[in-house]
Design an enzyme around this catalytic site. Structure first.
Site, PDB file in Angstrom:
ATOM      1  N   ARG A 126      -9.958   9.138   3.721  1.00  0.00           N
ATOM      2  CA  ARG A 126      -9.300   8.657   4.942  1.00  0.00           C
ATOM      3  C   ARG A 126      -8.906   9.845   5.812  1.00  0.00           C
ATOM      4  O   ARG A 126      -8.216  10.750   5.360  1.00  0.00           O
ATOM      5  CB  ARG A 126      -8.073   7.795   4.597  1.00  0.00           C
ATOM      6  CG  ARG A 126      -7.396   7.241   5.834  1.00  0.00           C
ATOM      7  CD  ARG A 126      -6.450   6.102   5.550  1.00  0.00           C
ATOM      8  NE  ARG A 126      -7.090   4.855   5.187  1.00  0.00           N
ATOM      9  CZ  ARG A 126      -7.722   4.045   6.037  1.00  0.00           C
ATOM     10  NH1 ARG A 126      -7.798   4.365   7.327  1.00  0.00           N
ATOM     11  NH2 ARG A 126      -8.283   2.931   5.633  1.00  0.00           N
ATOM     12  N   LYS A 163     -14.756   7.352  -0.512  1.00  0.00           N
ATOM     13  CA  LYS A 163     -14.198   7.332   0.850  1.00  0.00           C
ATOM     14  C   LYS A 163     -13.080   8.357   0.960  1.00  0.00           C
ATOM     15  O   LYS A 163     -12.276   8.514   0.055  1.00  0.00           O
ATOM     16  CB  LYS A 163     -13.655   5.921   1.130  1.00  0.00           C
ATOM     17  CG  LYS A 163     -12.918   5.770   2.439  1.00  0.00           C
ATOM     18  CD  LYS A 163     -12.377   4.341   2.613  1.00  0.00           C
ATOM     19  CE  LYS A 163     -10.932   4.231   2.200  1.00  0.00           C
ATOM     20  NZ  LYS A 163     -10.351   2.891   2.425  1.00  0.00           N
ATOM     21  N   ARG A 174       0.809  -1.223   0.000  1.00  0.00           N
ATOM     22  CA  ARG A 174       0.000   0.000   0.000  1.00  0.00           C
ATOM     23  C   ARG A 174       0.842   1.273   0.000  1.00  0.00           C
ATOM     24  O   ARG A 174       0.361   2.334  -0.360  1.00  0.00           O
ATOM     25  CB  ARG A 174      -0.974  -0.010   1.191  1.00  0.00           C
ATOM     26  CG  ARG A 174      -2.156  -0.954   0.972  1.00  0.00           C
ATOM     27  CD  ARG A 174      -3.028  -1.092   2.189  1.00  0.00           C
ATOM     28  NE  ARG A 174      -2.326  -1.787   3.264  1.00  0.00           N
ATOM     29  CZ  ARG A 174      -2.816  -1.983   4.485  1.00  0.00           C
ATOM     30  NH1 ARG A 174      -4.005  -1.515   4.779  1.00  0.00           N
ATOM     31  NH2 ARG A 174      -2.124  -2.639   5.383  1.00  0.00           N
TER      32      ARG A 174
HETATM   33  C1  R5P Z   1      -7.308   0.961   1.066  1.00  0.00           C
HETATM   34  O1  R5P Z   1      -7.704   1.672   0.162  1.00  0.00           O
HETATM   35  C2  R5P Z   1      -7.581  -0.508   1.063  1.00  0.00           C
HETATM   36  O2  R5P Z   1      -8.149  -0.910  -0.138  1.00  0.00           O
HETATM   37  C3  R5P Z   1      -8.487  -0.903   2.211  1.00  0.00           C
HETATM   38  O3  R5P Z   1      -9.739  -0.249   2.032  1.00  0.00           O
HETATM   39  C4  R5P Z   1      -7.891  -0.491   3.520  1.00  0.00           C
HETATM   40  O4  R5P Z   1      -6.575  -0.951   3.614  1.00  0.00           O
HETATM   41  C5  R5P Z   1      -8.691  -1.040   4.650  1.00  0.00           C
HETATM   42  O5  R5P Z   1      -8.121  -0.607   5.848  1.00  0.00           O
HETATM   43  P1  R5P Z   1      -8.986  -0.528   7.177  1.00  0.00           P
HETATM   44  O6  R5P Z   1      -9.593  -1.879   7.384  1.00  0.00           O
HETATM   45  O7  R5P Z   1      -7.971  -0.189   8.238  1.00  0.00           O
HETATM   46  O8  R5P Z   1      -9.983   0.556   6.984  1.00  0.00           O
END
Ligand code: R5P
Length: 289
Positions: free
Chosen positions: A190, A188, A95
């Protein structure tokens, strides 16, 4: 051909060897009973791989499994394998796929460079960003873990597949095609490592059974936020499905908003309900013609 499994991926390595009809190499992971008390990894191949095409299966998560992967690859080379294919079912560090700020390590590239020191080619499963494959100085290919999830969702009778963010749209689309359902997605943002926000959007989920599909569940924050949105809009059942279930920290509590959680085999957890050995076996056969 022989399959070598690292300790992060032994059940999958065993299943892959069975699918391919080739031997699984016995590996010991402890020099003395109890291993190195300071936690350092140790590997010893107990069977010969001299002259073989060795298939090394090892997820690079958590960190100690990265070290083990490099130890195994080096040991396989030293033992005289003629070809080494690395299967990294879950590519941990994938990632951090670019330099988001000056001075950062591009962690995916760091791992790619070191795995390629010993491996001739690489297969990985449903990677966060397929562009990462270009960071490998060897032939690298993504194998999708989504067909296995799609079949599970079809059997579970879900009505809709939802991507929790735009990165997961390609996964939701593939899963929905196999499950025979429509798909939709959320936007989404973050906010921090544990918190995300989704842009409010009307979803036609009243009275429906919905599966949220993502590549990774880590803290569970992304899935839980999407699940709450679905429930608030009248979904009767929410199933969370991922290829790689890390379930770190308080993920189990966070995911209480879901009626069921499903993960595939690359990372072993209580939610691992779906094998991906047939998908990997097919990819190995394609590699070897
Ligand atoms: C990020 O874009 C990935 O695709 C996942 O959505 C992310 O790693 C999920 O992380 P968490 O479970 O901590 O929200």
């Amino acid at each position: 051909m022989k399959v070598v499994g690292g300790s992060a991926s032994l059940p999958l390595a065993r299943a892959l060897a069975r699918e391919l009809g080739v031997p699984l190499v016995d590996v010991s992971f402890e020099k003395h009973p109890g291993g190195f008390p300071d936690g350092e990894r140790y590997v010893r191949l107990q069977d010969s791989v001299a002259g073989e095409h060795a298939i090394l299966v090892q997820t690079t998560h958590p960190d100690s499994m990265v070290v083990e992967c490099l130890l195994l690859a080096d040991a396989i080379r030293d033992a005289g394998a003629r070809r080494l294919t690395a299967i990294i079912p879950y590519f941990g560090y994938g990632r951090q796929d670019k330099r988001f700020a000056d001075g950062e390590a591009v962690s995916a590239k760091t791992l790619a460079k070191h795995i390629a020191l010993d491996a001739d080619d690489l297969l990985t499963m449903t990677i966060h960003n397929p562009d990462v494959l270009a960071l490998f100085p060897i032939r690298a290919r993504e194998v999708s873990g989504i067909p296995a999830i799609g079949r599970y969702l079809k059997a579970a009778g879900v009505d809709l597949v939802l991507a929790p963010d735009d990165n997961a749209v390609r996964l939701a689309k593939e899963a929905a095609a196999i499950a025979g359902t429509p798909y939709d997605y959320l936007d989404k943002e973050r906010l921090d490592s544990y918190t995300v926000r989704v842009t409010p959007k009307e979803l036609k989920v009243q009275g429906k059974s919905v599966a949220i599909v993502d590549d990774v569940i880590s803290t569970g924050g992304t899935i839980a936020t999407a699940a709450k949105e679905l429930k608030s809009q009248g979904a009767t059942r929410v199933l969370a499905a991922c290829v790689h279930g890390l379930f770190v920290g308080r993920a189990e509590d966070t995911l209480q908003s879901c009626d069921e959680v499903v993960a595939t085999a690359p990372v072993v957890s209580a939610h691992t309900k779906v094998t991906v050995a047939p998908e990997l076996a097919r990819a190995v056969r394609e590699l070897t013609g």
